[in-house]
Design an enzyme around this catalytic site. Structure first.
Site, PDB file in Angstrom:
ATOM      1  N   HIS A  64      25.819 -39.545 -27.834  1.00  0.00           N
ATOM      2  CA  HIS A  64      24.364 -39.618 -27.729  1.00  0.00           C
ATOM      3  C   HIS A  64      24.019 -39.633 -26.240  1.00  0.00           C
ATOM      4  O   HIS A  64      24.698 -40.293 -25.445  1.00  0.00           O
ATOM      5  CB  HIS A  64      23.821 -40.875 -28.426  1.00  0.00           C
ATOM      6  CG  HIS A  64      23.753 -40.717 -29.925  1.00  0.00           C
ATOM      7  ND1 HIS A  64      23.850 -41.764 -30.802  1.00  0.00           N
ATOM      8  CD2 HIS A  64      23.604 -39.595 -30.683  1.00  0.00           C
ATOM      9  CE1 HIS A  64      23.749 -41.312 -32.047  1.00  0.00           C
ATOM     10  NE2 HIS A  64      23.599 -39.997 -32.001  1.00  0.00           N
ATOM     11  N   ASP A  66      21.996 -40.981 -24.245  1.00  0.00           N
ATOM     12  CA  ASP A  66      21.776 -42.187 -23.431  1.00  0.00           C
ATOM     13  C   ASP A  66      23.088 -42.825 -22.967  1.00  0.00           C
ATOM     14  O   ASP A  66      23.070 -43.799 -22.225  1.00  0.00           O
ATOM     15  CB  ASP A  66      20.898 -43.212 -24.181  1.00  0.00           C
ATOM     16  CG  ASP A  66      21.413 -43.573 -25.561  1.00  0.00           C
ATOM     17  OD1 ASP A  66      21.972 -42.689 -26.240  1.00  0.00           O
ATOM     18  OD2 ASP A  66      21.262 -44.742 -25.962  1.00  0.00           O
ATOM     19  N   HIS A  67      24.231 -42.239 -23.382  1.00  0.00           N
ATOM     20  CA  HIS A  67      25.534 -42.801 -22.971  1.00  0.00           C
ATOM     21  C   HIS A  67      26.352 -41.854 -22.097  1.00  0.00           C
ATOM     22  O   HIS A  67      27.400 -42.233 -21.610  1.00  0.00           O
ATOM     23  CB  HIS A  67      26.346 -43.215 -24.207  1.00  0.00           C
ATOM     24  CG  HIS A  67      25.664 -44.306 -24.965  1.00  0.00           C
ATOM     25  ND1 HIS A  67      26.019 -45.640 -24.855  1.00  0.00           N
ATOM     26  CD2 HIS A  67      24.586 -44.277 -25.800  1.00  0.00           C
ATOM     27  CE1 HIS A  67      25.209 -46.376 -25.595  1.00  0.00           C
ATOM     28  NE2 HIS A  67      24.337 -45.569 -26.179  1.00  0.00           N
ATOM     29  N   HIS A 270      21.322 -52.671 -24.631  1.00  0.00           N
ATOM     30  CA  HIS A 270      20.898 -51.494 -25.383  1.00  0.00           C
ATOM     31  C   HIS A 270      19.566 -51.774 -26.083  1.00  0.00           C
ATOM     32  O   HIS A 270      19.360 -51.443 -27.248  1.00  0.00           O
ATOM     33  CB  HIS A 270      21.986 -51.083 -26.388  1.00  0.00           C
ATOM     34  CG  HIS A 270      21.841 -49.667 -26.892  1.00  0.00           C
ATOM     35  ND1 HIS A 270      21.239 -49.365 -28.089  1.00  0.00           N
ATOM     36  CD2 HIS A 270      22.207 -48.489 -26.367  1.00  0.00           C
ATOM     37  CE1 HIS A 270      21.265 -48.061 -28.270  1.00  0.00           C
ATOM     38  NE2 HIS A 270      21.841 -47.508 -27.240  1.00  0.00           N
TER      39      HIS A 270
HETATM   40 ZN   LIG Z   1      22.557 -45.538 -27.413  1.00  0.00          ZN
HETATM   41 ZN   LIG Z   2      24.019 -43.880 -30.110  1.00  0.00          ZN
END
Ligand SMILES: [Zn+2]
Ligand SMILES: [Zn+2]
Length: 303
Positions: A64, A66-67, A270
């Protein structure tokens, strides 16, 4: 001895309120690792005066954005800065395709060797080892393949008990003590028992990074006794059903896992962009597990 983690980003999908995508800088003596690399990671490294050039390995939990969206930029900057030291990159299988596709179309041949090692999301496995640490994957339950990472210090050496150590010990005798052996004279007569002159090694410390996941009570087995546990807590307790439907966890769930696994300390992060005020996260987690802290940008936690 240094074993610490610095938070570079603590927000989930969308950066908000000065909080960035997920990334953490882990330092174990002179070895330096990056765990996840969301957008803005290289700016955050600069901001906190941490050098990307010194990184030995980068661990990516899942694909994903955001990582990992900061990864291409970070790898490119190290190339432009003349990095020559090889860099380990550990992450899901598709990561290699993403990175190589970018560099192929930008006609870039990196000046350093990028050693890619794919992770496997279904099992606990030793995936990385150097002179200080062993790193194991933690299988998580997310919408796509996702692993956490368990950093474990290697066994420390035996320590000499300076108050008890007789003067003029030969180098051979000191070598025997280091190996854990007793000391004998030439006729085989016991001179000193090892346990009388030494102290047990310092305990091996550990750090567990549990990235995006549903609450998995069974993780307490792998995480048992961990010194510092980072666990995502995207939502407050009121959104437990929503958390489960989106393959995330709540504050109480993260804290419950810390309690059940007898972790010494918990970090939660997170956070969803829907929350501006994070105080309720800390309060909810501490109701279940007292040693709970927010993984806020710029904080460093000693392990
Ligand atoms: Zn995430
Ligand atoms: Zn994720």
């Amino acid at each position: 001895m240094t074993f610490q983690v610095t938070i570079l980003g603590s927000n989930s999908a969308i950066p908000a309120y000065g909080r960035h995508h997920t990334a953490q800088f882990v330092q174990l003596n002179n070895q330096k690792y990056l765990v996840d690399c969301g957008e803005a990671t290289q700016n955050q490294l600069k901001h906190y005066k941490l050098s990307a050039l010194k990184l030995n390995a980068i661990f990516i939990s899942h694909l994903h954005g955001d990582h990992y969206l900061g990864l291409v930029g970070l790898l490119s900057s190290m190339h432009l800065q003349g990095r020559t030291k090889a860099l380990y990159l550990l992450g899901p299988r598709g990561l290699k395709d993403i990175i190589t596709t970018h560099f192929r179309f930008s006609d870039t041949v990196l000046k350093y060797k990028l050693i890619f090692k794919p992770t496997q999301a279904q099992t606990e496995a030793l995936i990385f080892e150097d002179k200080n640490a062993k790193v194991y994957t933690i299988p998580l339950d997310h919408r796509i393949d996702c692993t956490g990472f368990l950093f474990k210090e290697k066994q420390h050496p035996i320590r000499f008990n300076k108050d008890k150590l007789p003067p003029n010990l030969s180098l051979a005798h000191i070598g025997s003590l280091k190996k854990g052996d007793d000391i004998f004279d030439e006729d085989g007569k016991l001179l000193y028992k090892n346990s009388d002159l030494t102290l047990p090694p310092l305990p091996q410390k550990s750090y567990a990074y549990c990235s995006d996941t549903k609450y998995i009570p069974e993780l307490k087995k792998q995480l048992y006794g961990v010194d510092l546990l980072y666990h995502e807590a995207t939502f407050l307790n009121e959104s437990e059903l929503w958390a489960s439907n989106t393959f995330h966890s709540t504050t109480a769930q993260a804290a419950e896992l810390a309690k059940e696994s007898k972790a010494k300390k918990l970090l939660i992060g997170h956070f969803s962009a829907r929350y501006k005020d994070l105080k309720p996260f800390e309060e909810e987690a501490r109701k279940v597990f007292k040693e709970s802290y927010l993984a806020l940008e710029g904080s460093t936690f000693e392990i």
